[in-house]
Write an enzyme that holds these catalytic residues in place. Structure first.
Site, PDB file in Angstrom:
ATOM      1  N   LYS A  55      54.466 125.163 -48.274  1.00  0.00           N
ATOM      2  CA  LYS A  55      55.343 124.487 -47.319  1.00  0.00           C
ATOM      3  C   LYS A  55      56.812 124.820 -47.610  1.00  0.00           C
ATOM      4  O   LYS A  55      57.175 125.976 -47.548  1.00  0.00           O
ATOM      5  CB  LYS A  55      55.064 122.988 -47.345  1.00  0.00           C
ATOM      6  CG  LYS A  55      53.559 122.635 -47.352  1.00  0.00           C
ATOM      7  CD  LYS A  55      52.831 123.049 -46.079  1.00  0.00           C
ATOM      8  CE  LYS A  55      51.308 123.007 -46.217  1.00  0.00           C
ATOM      9  NZ  LYS A  55      50.746 121.751 -46.684  1.00  0.00           N
ATOM     10  N   ARG A 101      45.253 135.109 -66.077  1.00  0.00           N
ATOM     11  CA  ARG A 101      44.781 133.746 -65.770  1.00  0.00           C
ATOM     12  C   ARG A 101      45.434 132.717 -66.700  1.00  0.00           C
ATOM     13  O   ARG A 101      45.647 131.565 -66.346  1.00  0.00           O
ATOM     14  CB  ARG A 101      43.248 133.641 -65.867  1.00  0.00           C
ATOM     15  CG  ARG A 101      42.738 132.209 -65.690  1.00  0.00           C
ATOM     16  CD  ARG A 101      41.262 132.117 -65.339  1.00  0.00           C
ATOM     17  NE  ARG A 101      40.420 132.981 -66.114  1.00  0.00           N
ATOM     18  CZ  ARG A 101      40.120 132.783 -67.418  1.00  0.00           C
ATOM     19  NH1 ARG A 101      40.596 131.753 -68.067  1.00  0.00           N
ATOM     20  NH2 ARG A 101      39.349 133.632 -68.043  1.00  0.00           N
ATOM     21  N   TYR A 133      47.355 113.479 -47.708  1.00  0.00           N
ATOM     22  CA  TYR A 133      46.872 114.742 -47.135  1.00  0.00           C
ATOM     23  C   TYR A 133      45.337 114.746 -47.155  1.00  0.00           C
ATOM     24  O   TYR A 133      44.731 114.509 -48.209  1.00  0.00           O
ATOM     25  CB  TYR A 133      47.440 115.892 -47.973  1.00  0.00           C
ATOM     26  CG  TYR A 133      47.091 117.267 -47.476  1.00  0.00           C
ATOM     27  CD1 TYR A 133      47.660 117.774 -46.311  1.00  0.00           C
ATOM     28  CD2 TYR A 133      46.193 118.065 -48.164  1.00  0.00           C
ATOM     29  CE1 TYR A 133      47.338 119.038 -45.854  1.00  0.00           C
ATOM     30  CE2 TYR A 133      45.865 119.335 -47.715  1.00  0.00           C
ATOM     31  CZ  TYR A 133      46.444 119.811 -46.559  1.00  0.00           C
ATOM     32  OH  TYR A 133      46.134 121.070 -46.111  1.00  0.00           O
ATOM     33  N   ASP A 166      52.786 113.445 -54.873  1.00  0.00           N
ATOM     34  CA  ASP A 166      52.778 114.651 -54.060  1.00  0.00           C
ATOM     35  C   ASP A 166      54.118 114.686 -53.334  1.00  0.00           C
ATOM     36  O   ASP A 166      54.382 113.878 -52.439  1.00  0.00           O
ATOM     37  CB  ASP A 166      51.596 114.622 -53.073  1.00  0.00           C
ATOM     38  CG  ASP A 166      51.485 115.915 -52.257  1.00  0.00           C
ATOM     39  OD1 ASP A 166      52.516 116.575 -52.042  1.00  0.00           O
ATOM     40  OD2 ASP A 166      50.367 116.244 -51.821  1.00  0.00           O
TER      41      ASP A 166
HETATM   42  C1  PLP Z   1      49.565 121.309 -47.285  1.00  0.00           C
HETATM   43  C2  PLP Z   1      49.567 120.163 -48.203  1.00  0.00           C
HETATM   44  C3  PLP Z   1      48.745 120.134 -49.343  1.00  0.00           C
HETATM   45  C4  PLP Z   1      47.749 121.231 -49.666  1.00  0.00           C
HETATM   46  O1  PLP Z   1      48.349 122.450 -49.905  1.00  0.00           O
HETATM   47  P1  PLP Z   1      47.618 123.872 -49.649  1.00  0.00           P
HETATM   48  O2  PLP Z   1      48.636 124.828 -50.129  1.00  0.00           O
HETATM   49  O3  PLP Z   1      47.299 123.952 -48.192  1.00  0.00           O
HETATM   50  O4  PLP Z   1      46.375 123.866 -50.475  1.00  0.00           O
HETATM   51  C5  PLP Z   1      48.836 119.039 -50.179  1.00  0.00           C
HETATM   52  N1  PLP Z   1      49.664 118.012 -49.909  1.00  0.00           N
HETATM   53  C6  PLP Z   1      50.468 118.005 -48.817  1.00  0.00           C
HETATM   54  C7  PLP Z   1      51.371 116.854 -48.588  1.00  0.00           C
HETATM   55  C8  PLP Z   1      50.440 119.073 -47.933  1.00  0.00           C
HETATM   56  O5  PLP Z   1      51.235 119.052 -46.845  1.00  0.00           O
END
Ligand code: PLP
Length: 395
Positions: free
Chosen positions: A209, A59, A112, A184
């Site tokens: 992603k 962790r 998001y 982000d």
């Molecule tokens: C999918 C996504 C998230 C969240 O990610 P997870 O891996 O699903 O928790 C955050 N920001 C953006 C822009 C995303 O496309």
């Protein structure tokens, strides 16, 4: 001719990754171990007190995870990276580390969904206040500032409207006001946009992603520009426990090796598809930063190294045509998520946002005719043919 991204093509394959010291395995091994043996009581004490570098407990740190963290930190040109169990773990850890009780957050309105819900439904219980606004307009950000504003959180390009926020302008404002700027960067990946170089303090990725890229792992990453911020984020992450699992980290590391190749191919497909769609008789509008018709095309050229592979478009036939079209695709997959090698298509009004009122959808820029497409790495001709036949059935 050298590609302006040459260093990144190399970094995705080598950065942070070294042959294993025991058997010289070329691939970073999966250290599937929750705990690490100390050589002696004295060494254990030295590790706990930070007098010696090493591993204690997964962790807190793990060699496989560290390879992934170093790789993405190098790609984002930051001081250090922190891999998390999901993108949302990266976002909630960052909020918890940077927001105090009764402090204020300014964020992009088209952020998001869960990035907003976690603030409005959960952090609000601790007195956290927030304004979700159109951050593409710097004047609106200035007007939302309060004496207790601690964090400016922007997502650019934002989801699913593909609206851009000027990172340099936000960084200048944040610096002047002593606010932390978090970006982000999931939609662009480190190949196409490096917010830390443009002045941001923290970068977030959903590894789920583009970085992993194969629609088979969930994960997240935080990269901090400076040591003090990195240490603060690390302390909160290891305490709250949103750490990634080493096997999951290894899968992402494997995916990252082809990131530059995947981004290049998918964005080439996206540019061609955007032009094809723009000329299609059933399509009313196309929103893609690479098109001259995108209202922020100039900003995209300034802060991005490429236009990416996310696009949205509107159908002349509106809601009904949208529903028919996504039911008619054969090669594109009808699914949420993005950034995988396979092209994913969705119609928010009839799918993800079907339970949201039309007014709320309109306010978030999600019109009834909007189709979102995450363009993958398939052959361009096959994608064009699939979209063309589906559009013609949606008449
Ligand atoms: C999918 C996504 C998230 C969240 O990610 P997870 O891996 O699903 O928790 C955050 N920001 C953006 C822009 C995303 O496309």
């Amino acid at each position: 001719m050298t590609n302006k991204n040459d260093d990144l093509f190399t970094a995705v394959i080598h950065a942070g990754q070294h042959p294993d010291p025991l058997f010289r395995g070329v691939s970073v091994p999966i250290y599937q171990s929750s705990t690490f043996a100390f050589e002696s009581a004295e060494q254990g004490a030295a590790l706990f007190q930070g007098r010696e570098e090493g591993y204690i407990y997964t962790r807190i740190g793990n060699p496989t995870t560290k390879a992934l963290e170093d790789c993405v930190a190098i790609l984002e040109k930051g001081y250090g990276g922190l891999a998390t169990a999901s993108g949302m773990a990266a976002i909630s850890t960052t909020y918890l580390a940077l927001l105090d009780r009764d402090s204020h957050l300014i964020s992009t309105d088209a952020v998001y969904g869960p990035s907003r819900t976690v603030v409005e439904n959960e952090l609000s219980r601790f007195g956290v206040q927030a304004d979700f606004i159109d951050t593409s307009d710097i004047e609106k950000i200035k007007k939302s500032l309060r004496p207790n504003t601690r964090v400016l959180f922007v997502e650019t390009p934002a989801n699913p409207t593909i609206v851009l926020t000027d990172i340099r302008a936000c960084a200048a404002l944040a610096k002047e006001k002593g606010i932390t700027l978090v970006v982000d960067n999931t939609f662009s990946s480190p190949i196409l946009q490096n917010p830390l170089e443009l002045g941001a303090d923290v970068v977030i990725h959903s590894l789920t992603k583009f970085l992993n890229g194969h629609s088979d792992v969930v994960g997240g990453m935080i990269v901090a520009r400076e040591e003090s911020l990195f240490k603060r984020l690390r302390k909160v992450l290891t305490l709250m426990g949103g750490t990634i699992d080493p096997h999951q980290a290894w899968l992402v590391l494997r995916g990252v090796k082809t990131l530059a190749l995947r981004v290049e191919k998918s964005q080439d497909n996206a540019m061609k598809l955007a032009r094809f769609l723009e000329a299609h008789p059933e399509v009313r509008w196309v929103n893609y930063p690479g098109l001259e018709s995108h209202p922020q095309h100039a900003l995209a050229k300034l802060q991005m190294k490429g236009f990416g592979s996310m696009l949205c478009f509107g159908l002349k036939g509106g809601f009904e045509a949208g529903r028919k079209m996504i039911n008619a695709v054969k090669l594109c997959t009808l699914a949420v998520s993005l950034g995988g090698v396979e092209s994913l298509i969705q119609h928010p009004a009839s799918m993800t946002h079907a339970g949201v009122s039309e007014e709320e959808r309109e306010a978030a820029g999600i019109s009834d005719d909007l189709i979102r497409l995450s363009v993958g790495c398939e052959g361009y001709g096959d994608l064009r043919e699939d979209l063309d036949q589906a559009l013609n059935q949606a008449k």
